[in-house]
Scaffold this motif. Structure first.
Motif, short mmCIF file in Angstrom:
data_model
loop_
_atom_site.label_atom_id
_atom_site.label_comp_id
_atom_site.label_asym_id
_atom_site.label_seq_id
_atom_site.Cartn_x
_atom_site.Cartn_y
_atom_site.Cartn_z
N UNK A 1 25.40 -4.79 -58.49
CA UNK A 1 24.31 -4.25 -59.29
C UNK A 1 24.66 -4.06 -60.75
N UNK A 2 23.61 -3.88 -61.55
CA UNK A 2 23.73 -3.79 -63.01
C UNK A 2 24.63 -2.64 -63.45
N UNK A 3 24.68 -1.58 -62.66
CA UNK A 3 25.44 -0.39 -63.06
C UNK A 3 26.95 -0.64 -63.08
N UNK A 4 27.39 -1.72 -62.42
CA UNK A 4 28.84 -1.96 -62.31
C UNK A 4 29.35 -2.98 -63.33
N UNK B 1 36.81 -4.49 -68.62
CA UNK B 1 36.60 -3.17 -69.21
C UNK B 1 35.18 -2.68 -68.95
N UNK B 2 35.00 -1.50 -68.35
CA UNK B 2 33.64 -0.95 -68.18
C UNK B 2 32.92 -0.90 -69.52
N UNK C 1 22.42 -2.00 -74.64
CA UNK C 1 21.87 -3.29 -75.07
C UNK C 1 22.27 -4.41 -74.12
N UNK C 2 23.53 -4.43 -73.71
CA UNK C 2 24.01 -5.49 -72.82
C UNK C 2 23.38 -5.35 -71.43
N UNK C 3 23.24 -4.13 -70.94
CA UNK C 3 22.58 -3.94 -69.64
C UNK C 3 21.13 -4.44 -69.71
N UNK C 4 20.48 -4.15 -70.83
CA UNK C 4 19.10 -4.59 -71.00
C UNK C 4 19.02 -6.11 -71.06
N UNK C 5 19.97 -6.73 -71.76
CA UNK C 5 19.99 -8.20 -71.86
C UNK C 5 20.13 -8.84 -70.48
N UNK C 6 20.99 -8.27 -69.64
CA UNK C 6 21.16 -8.80 -68.28
C UNK C 6 19.87 -8.62 -67.48
#
Length: 234
Positions: A124-127, A137-138, A156-161
């Motif tokens: 999942x996206x949270x990991x 690196x988290x 921003x990166x989580x949103x891009x994914x």
């Protein structure tokens, strides 16, 4: 000291690998590689990620496979990207490396950019974590190119994914295990430098204003000095 037989064996292996060749091909959106050698070799094909040619190539988890036969071998579910390379490992060492950045592959026609960031997702996206320099690196601790504070680009990166701005580089065919994403960083780098220049211009404007104020203060002081000198002269 090494025995003459061991030295001869090592030299024979060196000659054997010198006569071997690794060729990458892109057919549609499938990356294939072919290992040609004078004889069958016990080796592994390991896809890896190398944004900068002078830096080590980082192996991609879960993708290595034994080199078998002389025909092309596919990496199922792996999408081509300019930063992808394939290494041939044998005897605990890298014997051959071939990269899609090499001129003959015309990487400009491939999706993605050399400055893309490689993200690894487990469950999942949270990991999500950023794969750089042999570690993952988290995003909460990730610092882009050594600039900015840790976690600056996390949301921003989580949103891009989530919205499909990143290229899905690899996912297992059975839907389990890790997923790899190649995410663009150039837009954030442009924003970073724009903010830097805005800061420089703002600082210059403040300095100029301060100098003007000092100049006006100096004029006022000179006027009062002249007035005082004139009155004392009378």
């Amino acid at each position: 000291h090494s025995s003459p037989g061991a030295v001869a064996d090592a030299e024979a292996w060196e000659r054997l690998w010198a006569q071997s060749r690794l060729v990458l091909q892109i057919k549609g959106q499938v990356l294939t590689c072919s290992l040609s050698a004078p004889c069958d070799l016990l080796a592994e094909l390991v896809p890896c990620w190398q944004p900068v040619p002078s830096e080590p190539c980082q192996p991609l988890p879960g993708l290595k496979q034994p080199a078998g036969g002389k025909g092309p071998q596919e990496f199922e579910g792996l999408w081509p990207h300019p930063n992808l390379c394939v290494q041939v490992w044998s005897g605990g060492q890298v014997q051959l490396t071939q990269c899609l950045q090499d001129r003959e592959y015309c990487w400009g026609a491939l999706p993605g950019r050399p400055d893309d960031l490689l993200l690894l997702e487990r469950g999942g996206n949270a990991s999500l974590c950023a794969m750089e320099r042999g570690a993952c690196t988290p995003l909460a601790n990730f610092t882009s190119r050594g600039a900015g504070h840790p976690g600056l680009l996390e949301q921003d990166l989580r949103q891009d994914v989530a919205v499909g701005q990143c290229q899905q580089l690899w996912h297992p065919s059975d839907g389990t295990g890790v997923v790899l994403w190649a995410c663009p960083l150039h837009k954030y780098l442009r924003t970073h430098w724009a903010l830097v220049w805005m800061g420089v211009l703002l600082g210059a404007a403040c300095l100029l204003l301060l100098l003007l104020m000092k100049k006006e203060d100096m004029k006022g002081w000179l006027k009062s000095l002249r007035a005082g000198y004139g009155s004392s002269g009378e």
